[in-house]
Design a protein around this motif. Sequence first.
Motif, PDB file in Angstrom:
ATOM      1  N   THR A 228       0.823  -1.208   0.000  1.00  0.00           N
ATOM      2  CA  THR A 228       0.000   0.000   0.000  1.00  0.00           C
ATOM      3  C   THR A 228       0.855   1.255   0.000  1.00  0.00           C
ATOM      4  OG1 THR A 228      -0.134  -0.157   2.404  1.00  0.00           O
ATOM      5  CG2 THR A 228      -1.954  -1.088   1.168  1.00  0.00           C
ATOM      6  N   THR A 229       2.124   1.130   0.398  1.00  0.00           N
ATOM      7  CA  THR A 229       3.014   2.287   0.372  1.00  0.00           C
ATOM      8  C   THR A 229       4.235   2.012  -0.499  1.00  0.00           C
ATOM      9  OG1 THR A 229       4.074   1.501   2.398  1.00  0.00           O
ATOM     10  CG2 THR A 229       2.305   3.092   2.651  1.00  0.00           C
ATOM     11  N   ASP A 454       2.929   3.796  11.539  1.00  0.00           N
ATOM     12  CA  ASP A 454       1.573   4.100  11.980  1.00  0.00           C
ATOM     13  C   ASP A 454       1.603   5.147  13.079  1.00  0.00           C
ATOM     14  OD1 ASP A 454       0.121   2.363  10.311  1.00  0.00           O
ATOM     15  OD2 ASP A 454       0.580   0.672  11.610  1.00  0.00           O
ATOM     16  N   LEU A 455       0.645   6.058  13.029  1.00  0.00           N
ATOM     17  CA  LEU A 455       0.497   7.053  14.076  1.00  0.00           C
ATOM     18  C   LEU A 455      -0.407   6.511  15.171  1.00  0.00           C
ATOM     19  CD1 LEU A 455       0.011  10.397  12.127  1.00  0.00           C
ATOM     20  CD2 LEU A 455       2.036   9.610  13.343  1.00  0.00           C
ATOM     21  N   ALA A 456      -0.008   6.742  16.415  1.00  0.00           N
ATOM     22  CA  ALA A 456      -0.784   6.208  17.535  1.00  0.00           C
ATOM     23  C   ALA A 456      -0.624   7.102  18.748  1.00  0.00           C
ATOM     24  CB  ALA A 456      -0.307   4.786  17.862  1.00  0.00           C
ATOM     25  N   THR A 457      -1.506   6.882  19.724  1.00  0.00           N
ATOM     26  CA  THR A 457      -1.356   7.472  21.046  1.00  0.00           C
ATOM     27  C   THR A 457      -1.436   6.338  22.071  1.00  0.00           C
ATOM     28  OG1 THR A 457      -3.730   7.832  21.379  1.00  0.00           O
ATOM     29  CG2 THR A 457      -2.477   9.613  20.339  1.00  0.00           C
ATOM     30  N   LYS A 471       2.267   7.690   6.372  1.00  0.00           N
ATOM     31  CA  LYS A 471       2.448   8.093   4.984  1.00  0.00           C
ATOM     32  C   LYS A 471       1.131   8.447   4.297  1.00  0.00           C
ATOM     33  CE  LYS A 471       6.692   5.442   4.280  1.00  0.00           C
ATOM     34  NZ  LYS A 471       7.374   4.381   3.512  1.00  0.00           N
ATOM     35  N   GLU A 472       0.000   8.165   4.952  1.00  0.00           N
ATOM     36  CA  GLU A 472      -1.287   8.452   4.332  1.00  0.00           C
ATOM     37  C   GLU A 472      -1.927   9.720   4.875  1.00  0.00           C
ATOM     38  OE1 GLU A 472      -3.412   4.807   4.925  1.00  0.00           O
ATOM     39  OE2 GLU A 472      -2.394   3.797   3.279  1.00  0.00           O
ATOM     40  N   LEU A 473      -1.265  10.353   5.848  1.00  0.00           N
ATOM     41  CA  LEU A 473      -1.801  11.598   6.371  1.00  0.00           C
ATOM     42  C   LEU A 473      -1.881  12.653   5.268  1.00  0.00           C
ATOM     43  CD1 LEU A 473      -0.030  12.028   9.811  1.00  0.00           C
ATOM     44  CD2 LEU A 473      -2.462  11.706   9.411  1.00  0.00           C
ATOM     45  N   ILE A 474      -2.956  13.427   5.289  1.00  0.00           N
ATOM     46  CA  ILE A 474      -3.141  14.507   4.315  1.00  0.00           C
ATOM     47  C   ILE A 474      -2.712  15.816   4.986  1.00  0.00           C
ATOM     48  CG2 ILE A 474      -4.812  15.704   2.853  1.00  0.00           C
ATOM     49  CD1 ILE A 474      -6.561  13.097   3.144  1.00  0.00           C
ATOM     50  N   PHE A 479      -1.712  21.464   8.400  1.00  0.00           N
ATOM     51  CA  PHE A 479      -2.458  20.660   9.364  1.00  0.00           C
ATOM     52  C   PHE A 479      -2.524  19.214   8.892  1.00  0.00           C
ATOM     53  CE2 PHE A 479      -4.266  24.923  10.045  1.00  0.00           C
ATOM     54  CZ  PHE A 479      -4.145  25.033  11.424  1.00  0.00           C
ATOM     55  N   GLN A 480      -2.423  18.293   9.836  1.00  0.00           N
ATOM     56  CA  GLN A 480      -2.501  16.878   9.503  1.00  0.00           C
ATOM     57  C   GLN A 480      -3.947  16.394   9.568  1.00  0.00           C
ATOM     58  OE1 GLN A 480       0.195  14.957  12.234  1.00  0.00           O
ATOM     59  NE2 GLN A 480       1.974  15.370  10.944  1.00  0.00           N
ATOM     60  N   VAL A 481      -4.392  15.762   8.478  1.00  0.00           N
ATOM     61  CA  VAL A 481      -5.765  15.254   8.412  1.00  0.00           C
ATOM     62  C   VAL A 481      -5.705  13.736   8.210  1.00  0.00           C
ATOM     63  CG1 VAL A 481      -7.973  15.327   7.200  1.00  0.00           C
ATOM     64  CG2 VAL A 481      -6.579  17.409   7.396  1.00  0.00           C
ATOM     65  N   PRO A 482      -6.111  12.939   9.204  1.00  0.00           N
ATOM     66  CA  PRO A 482      -6.115  11.478   9.045  1.00  0.00           C
ATOM     67  C   PRO A 482      -7.293  11.025   8.171  1.00  0.00           C
ATOM     68  CG  PRO A 482      -6.111  12.149  11.384  1.00  0.00           C
ATOM     69  CD  PRO A 482      -6.489  13.340  10.572  1.00  0.00           C
TER      70      PRO A 482
END
Length: 571
Positions: A228-229, A454-457, A471-474, A479-482
């Motif tokens: 996918t990437t 992957d982005l996480a908290t 890598k898929e963040l817009i 500003f970051q848009v998931p």
Amino acid sequence: MASKLLRTANRTLNVLQNGSKFAGVSVRKNSLWTKEGIIKSPYARVDVPNYTLYDYVWLNLEKWPERTLTVCARTGRGYTYEQAFNLSNAFAANLRQKFKIRDGDVITVMLPNVPDFPLIMLGVMAAGGVVTTINPIYTAHEIQRQLLMSDSKMIVTLPDKVNVVREAIKIAKLNIPIIVIKTNGDPIPEGTVAFNELSEDIHVDKSCLKKVRRTANDLCFLPYSSGTTGLPKGVELTHRNIIANCQQISDPAINCNEETTATHQDVAMAILPFFHIYGSVVVGFHEMAQGVKLVTLDKFQPEVYLQAIEKFKVNILFLAPPLIILMTQHPMASAKVYQYLDHVINGAAPIVATDAERFLSKVQRKIRFGQGYGLTETAPVVAMSPKTLYDYNAVGHPVANTDIRIVDNDLKNLGPNETGELLVRGPQVMRGYRNNSEANANVLTNDGWFRTGDLATVDDDGIIKICDRLKELIKVKGFQVPPAELEAVLRDHPAVSDAAVIGVPHATKGETPKAFVALKPGFSASPKDLCSFVAERVAAYKRIDDISVLESIPRSAAGKILRKDLKSKYC
């Protein structure tokens, strides 16, 4: 078992309000966070047996030899555990004798979920070989690429796939045998060999298997990442990697099955493809090692799938978001169909709480619903919701023997509730990508951490929430848009069955979200109405101005949205 659960619960809950600080963030003493900002697992450490995966799966065979291992949901064809053991052994012996397969040789398996699939994989490993899997819908070009990259010595497939396989072999300029699985009485294609002739050969000398010399640290499985990437990469997984993961997800706080006995056998639906890591390890190897019955489905037909859940009294389901959404929206969805379900685990891609709640409203009783998180490179499970976690947006704690970190762009550790890239360290992490030092350098740090991308908290108590692919963040005006956030909003619209969001170039914003939706049968909604629906629910910079309606959203076999396909076709 009760005392182990109590120790686990006490360790998880034993946090104090007074604490220390790191990175400017307060952290409670005795929590799962170390002072360096590493999050530990709350579960008791597990021992990783020094076996090959083949030996591990059959370790308790004598406890359930007559129990069903696999059964086809459509035809009822299948095998008991004892039959599967004997057939896979004979197959392995013939691989060594007739095809000269030797330790470390790679064999390609290109099959849908037929009852024979696990026997093939275990037989290859018994022969000392390495399994690599291919999606059976692949084109000749895609097949030949993987045959060459994996240096495959043989391919196993269905009779109706032989022509495309032969074309792939021709393109690759190879000369390798083709073994076919007979699912009916039709003759096999000329020039191929039937699996049953090899597995049912009562005269084969199995003593040749004594010459196999494989250890827990040897390669046994070579799946290729979804791409996918980027282009697919061969993920080198050892026997130890996969056995470690099977042990990790067997902890009583998170496992899904009870002990198989003379009076009890859990039933899992093998709807996730065995050619993908989620299906092969979590549904396949792990459940087989526990004596679970696997109900297989070779092609997805919603009515057959739902009927099988009730008919076979399926009580364990490992799913991906599209299946959960289908099980919510399909006309057959009912409490009666789902009456035997005890455990439902979502993986492969995140699902939002609203989708989980809609599904549970169809079940109409209290069952365990959880999320898991993992990657092909982590064999695959990194985290899984414990049975007592009811936050459907979370994926739980790291599994046993596993450390994680949340880091910023400079790989500096962040604190609780801060968003950053998730890094993993544990015995399930791959050996590396096959013959790809550049890719290895990008994801494996010098001090032993795997970068997931992957982005996480992670909250104060060590509970992980996955935000999106890095890598898929817009990026909209910085500003970051998931994409996953906007997709969840779109799926809340009563007319939308599925949604995908990608970033596209924009003259003034840098990037802007573009959406694709599939509508429910009999429903209609204009792009303008859908844009307004989203605009009412998100910040201005996240708003969508361009929405296309498609018949379906393209997804990988594991359920991940194929954003690169949407970009290449529509942008």
